[in-house]
Design an enzyme around this catalytic site. Structure first.
Site, PDB file in Angstrom:
ATOM      1  N   GLU A 476       0.830  -1.194   0.000  1.00  0.00           N
ATOM      2  CA  GLU A 476       0.000   0.000   0.000  1.00  0.00           C
ATOM      3  C   GLU A 476       0.868   1.249   0.000  1.00  0.00           C
ATOM      4  OE1 GLU A 476      -3.074   2.250   3.100  1.00  0.00           O
ATOM      5  OE2 GLU A 476      -2.194   0.326   3.598  1.00  0.00           O
ATOM      6  N   ASP A 549      -1.065  -1.341   5.563  1.00  0.00           N
ATOM      7  CA  ASP A 549      -0.922  -0.784   6.908  1.00  0.00           C
ATOM      8  C   ASP A 549      -1.871  -1.472   7.876  1.00  0.00           C
ATOM      9  OD1 ASP A 549      -0.384   2.699   5.915  1.00  0.00           O
ATOM     10  OD2 ASP A 549       0.942   0.944   5.973  1.00  0.00           O
ATOM     11  N   ASP A 551      -4.090  -0.554   9.787  1.00  0.00           N
ATOM     12  CA  ASP A 551      -5.142   0.347  10.267  1.00  0.00           C
ATOM     13  C   ASP A 551      -6.408   0.126   9.445  1.00  0.00           C
ATOM     14  OD1 ASP A 551      -4.542   1.422   7.822  1.00  0.00           O
ATOM     15  OD2 ASP A 551      -3.633   3.249   8.600  1.00  0.00           O
ATOM     16  N   ASP A 553      -7.834   1.873   7.077  1.00  0.00           N
ATOM     17  CA  ASP A 553      -7.648   2.026   5.634  1.00  0.00           C
ATOM     18  C   ASP A 553      -6.962   0.817   5.030  1.00  0.00           C
ATOM     19  OD1 ASP A 553      -8.896   4.375   5.328  1.00  0.00           O
ATOM     20  OD2 ASP A 553      -7.090   5.567   4.875  1.00  0.00           O
TER      21      ASP A 553
END
Ligand SMILES: Nc1ncnc2c1ncn2[C@@H]1O[C@H](COP(=O)(O)OP(=O)(O)OP(=O)(O)O)[C@@H](O)[C@H]1O
Ligand SMILES: [Mg+2]
Ligand SMILES: [Mg+2]
Length: 688
Positions: A476, A549, A551, A553
């Site tokens: 990403e 990541d 998280d 997102d």
């Protein structure tokens, strides 16, 4: 598509070979014998090729030597073309309003007779051929006929003065009987030569011409014979083209091998509308048939047409267009068909403007014809055809007349029935949109083909050529991509950074998917074709690792990617080749002691064990990009140390669909809640 070639409806004149135009008449002054110059005595480099080698064929000889030039070959189609020539001449008499009845008969011996009640071929002596009747001239001289000036016939199918003489040349038996001016006349021929001068048989009140002929086995081969079914269809199709004629058919029962009737009468007062009605039967159509007939005011010329549209096509073709000029079938189309298409396109576009349907501007002739069944018949003066078999109309007039004459009736037909006009317009617009979509697909395919083996620029490929032991990391963002490139093992690990959020594949249309650059790059890097033609053997890497990541997102992007794989190449998942990287969320340090924790629970566990009672420095990674290359390598990428989670499918397809729907469906808030609740492990549910 260009309207697919329709199976011939009535004419039975399929796959035309293209005949050349007929040759100019041979020059009678130069006889081959007379031209015999002394041949050179000694052999020369030209091998005796001299003036004496140049032959001039006399009379009908060229026809027998080179039948292909006149009837397109010597096959079955060419054989039946003989009938077309004779029938055309009778029909010309009918269209000129001199004949009303044509009879066609095939007898037990395979002799075909065509008779009309027209004016009869002139029998008086021909001024330019002393000692010969006009009839003999017509039968034995190429380019002799009454259709050159337009005086005896206005709009005739005949125009070369070749047809019946060719039939004569290629028949072993041909008898002509003419009833004219109170007498019956007769002359017989064989292979183009008269057996005797014309004879006055006796007085008669009848009118007309009868031609009885039998095709020559020397030309067409022994056993070649007319097919009743084919003759029947040709005769019937003629009758549809002129309402003022009746055609009677009889055939000796012993020649019939199928269901062709031995007797029939063809007369169609509604012309082409009747023909189309018979063709479509009970078939469901988009609109009722649009048909009509218009004559030119004050001039020779007319157009008749019948057209309808079928959403499911017509039997074995999506569409058919059958056209005629002066009752001659033109299987290769030509200017009249072009005019017809142009009229339809313009009419529909104008109607679209009128009704504010903006999408109508994209309509082309192809769309109008794509699902049409159409019959068009035009009558014009001095038509120009390609060759003697007249397979294609080339007169520019064809287009002009058809376009001009159909325009008004079409506008009326559309505006008078707005309901059906709207249905038709909508249907044609759909065809246009289909076409545009297909074109786009093709372009994408072509682009993909030219890029073959060209890898996306941002892919940092591994050096190993074979897929064995290799991994593709889908990372990403560019910054994480940078770290990953440093952290990788160049030999076996490839890095593809993806920018931004890739498309939501669950709800995206196929079109949008294809446009998505990130996904296209991914597909290129993988070396596969998604969808039904997917081939796992083409996959360029042994493992594919999604590295995002830790998280919300990141979880979303991972979920999107997994959905993409599931939707377009599920085999990758089924074979256990798709993985999730598990980058750590925390770094725990106490003096020289340092550990990484994947998640909250893992951190608690470490605190309670390794770091028990120690003062711990806790770091939280906001993203992969924040990690040093060495950290990323050690925690996430190094095959010796990292942990990967294999993505697997839940046992039941239903569960998958349910999960995909919750994760990727149209309801953005449901998805958002789900991802928040499950944080990064929104994905791990698919995983295990
Ligand atoms: N059934 C008929 N009734 C009256 N005249 C005929 C008939 N058949 C032939 N003819 C006359 O014979 C002429 C020659 O016929 P032929 O078929 O050879 O040529 P064409 O019809 O003029 O042109 P094409 O070569 O295009 O057929 C015709 O132009 C016409 O004048
Ligand atoms: Mg003719
Ligand atoms: Mg002739």
């Amino acid at each position: 598509m260009p309207a697919s070639v329709a199976p011939s409806l009535f004419d039975d004149m399929p796959e035309p070979p293209k005949p050349a135009a007929p040759a100019p008449a041979p020059e009678p002054a130069l006889k081959p014998q007379a031209a015999a110059a002394p041949a050179p005595a000694a052999p020369t480099p030209t091998g005796g090729y001299s003036a004496s080698s140049i032959e001039v064929l006399e009379g009908l000889e060229p026809v027998r030597k080179r039948p292909g030039m006149y009837i397109g070959g010597t096959d079955e189609r060419a054989l039946h073309h003989l009938f077309a020539e004779v029938l055309d001449n009778a029909m010309d008499e009918a269209v000129a309003k001199h004949a009303k009845l044509i009879t066609v008969d095939l007898d037990a011996d395979g002799v075909l007779s065509v008779r009309d009640d027209g004016r009869g071929i002139p029998v008086d002596p021909h001024p330019k051929h002393p000692g010969k009747s006009a009839l003999e001239v017509v039968m034995t001289v190429l380019h002799s006929g009454g259709k050159f000036s337009g005086k005896a016939y206005e709009t005739s199918g005949g125009l070369h003065g070749v047809g019946v003489s060719v039939v004569n040349a290629l028949s072993d038996v041909l008898d002509v009987t003419v009833w004219r001016d109170g007498f019956e006349w007769k002359q017989s021929f064989s292979r183009g030569l008269p057996l005797a001068p014309i004879q006055q048989v006796g007085p008669s009140k009848k009118r007309g011409t009868l031609i009885r002929f039998h095709p020559d086995a020397e030309i067409f081969g022994v056993g070649a014979a007319f097919k009743p079914a084919r003759l029947f269809r040709m005769a019937r199709s003629k009758a549809y083209l002129f309402r003022g004629v009746e055609i009677r058919w009889t055939c000796a029962a012993e020649r019939i091998t199928d269901h062709t009737p031995t007797e029939a009468t063809f007369h169609f007062p509604n012309g082409l509308a009747d023909a189309l009605a018979e063709r479509i039967g009970e078939m469901e159509t988009v609109t009722p048939t649009f048909s009509g007939r218009v004559e030119r005011k004050g001039e020779a010329g007319a157009v008749e047409w019948a057209v309808t549209w079928s959403p499911i096509g017509f039997g074995d073709a999506d569409s058919f267009v059958q056209s005629y000029c002066n009752t001659v079938s033109t299987p290769d189309g030509g200017t009249h068909e072009a005019g017809f298409r142009a009229a339809l396109v313009k009419g529909l576009k104008t109607y679209g403007e009128l009704t504010n349907e903006k999408r109508a501007v994209q309509i082309t002739a192809e769309d109008v014809i794509a699902n049409a069944g159409a019959l068009i018949s035009v009558f014009i003066r001095n038509p120009e055809f390609q060759g003697q078999t007249k397979d294609r109309l080339s007169s520019p007039d064809g287009q002009k007349i058809v376009e001009a004459l159909i325009r008004d009736p079409l506008d009326h037909w559309l505006t008078e029935n707005p309901k059906q006009a709207n249905v038709l317009l909508g249907f044609i617009i759909e065809r246009a949109e289909d076409r545009l979509r297909r074109r786009k697909d093709k372009e994408v395919q072509r682009a993909a083909a030219t890029r073959k083996l060209r890898l996306p620029g941002k892919l940092a490929d591994c050096s190993r050529q074979s897929a064995d032991g290799t991994e593709l990391f889908i990372v990403e963002g560019d910054s994480a991509g940078g770290s990953a490139k440093q952290a990788r093992d160049r030999a076996t690990q490839a890095i593809l950074p993806l920018r931004g959020k890739i498309l939501n594949v669950a709800s995206a249309t196929a079109d949008k998917l294809r446009q998505n650059i990130e996904l296209n790059d991914l597909i290129l890097a993988l070396g596969v074709t998604p969808g039904p033609r997917f081939d796992i053997e083409a996959l360029r890497y042994e493992r594919i690792v999604i590295m995002t990541d830790a998280d919300v997102d990141g979880a979303h992007i991972a979920a999107l990617l997994i959905t993409f794989f599931y939707r377009s190449m599920p085999e990758v998942i089924r074979q256990g080749r798709l993985f999730m990287a598990l980058p750590p969320l925390y770094r725990l340090q106490a003096g020289p002691l340092s550990e990484y924790a994947r998640d909250e629970a893992h951190r608690e566990e470490l605190m309670a064990t390794v770091f028990k009672g120690k003062k711990v420095e806790l770091g939280r990674f906001k993203g992969l990009g924040e990690m040093m290359a060495s950290q990323l390598k050690e925690t996430t990428m190094d095959p010796k140390k990292r942990t990967l989670a294999r993505v697997t499918l839940p046992a039941s397809e239903e569960d998958i669909e349910d999960l995909v729907e919750r994760l990727m469906g149209k309801k953005a808030d449901a998805r958002f809640r789900f991802i928040q609740d499950n944080a990064r492990f929104a994905v791990a549910e698919l995983d295990v």
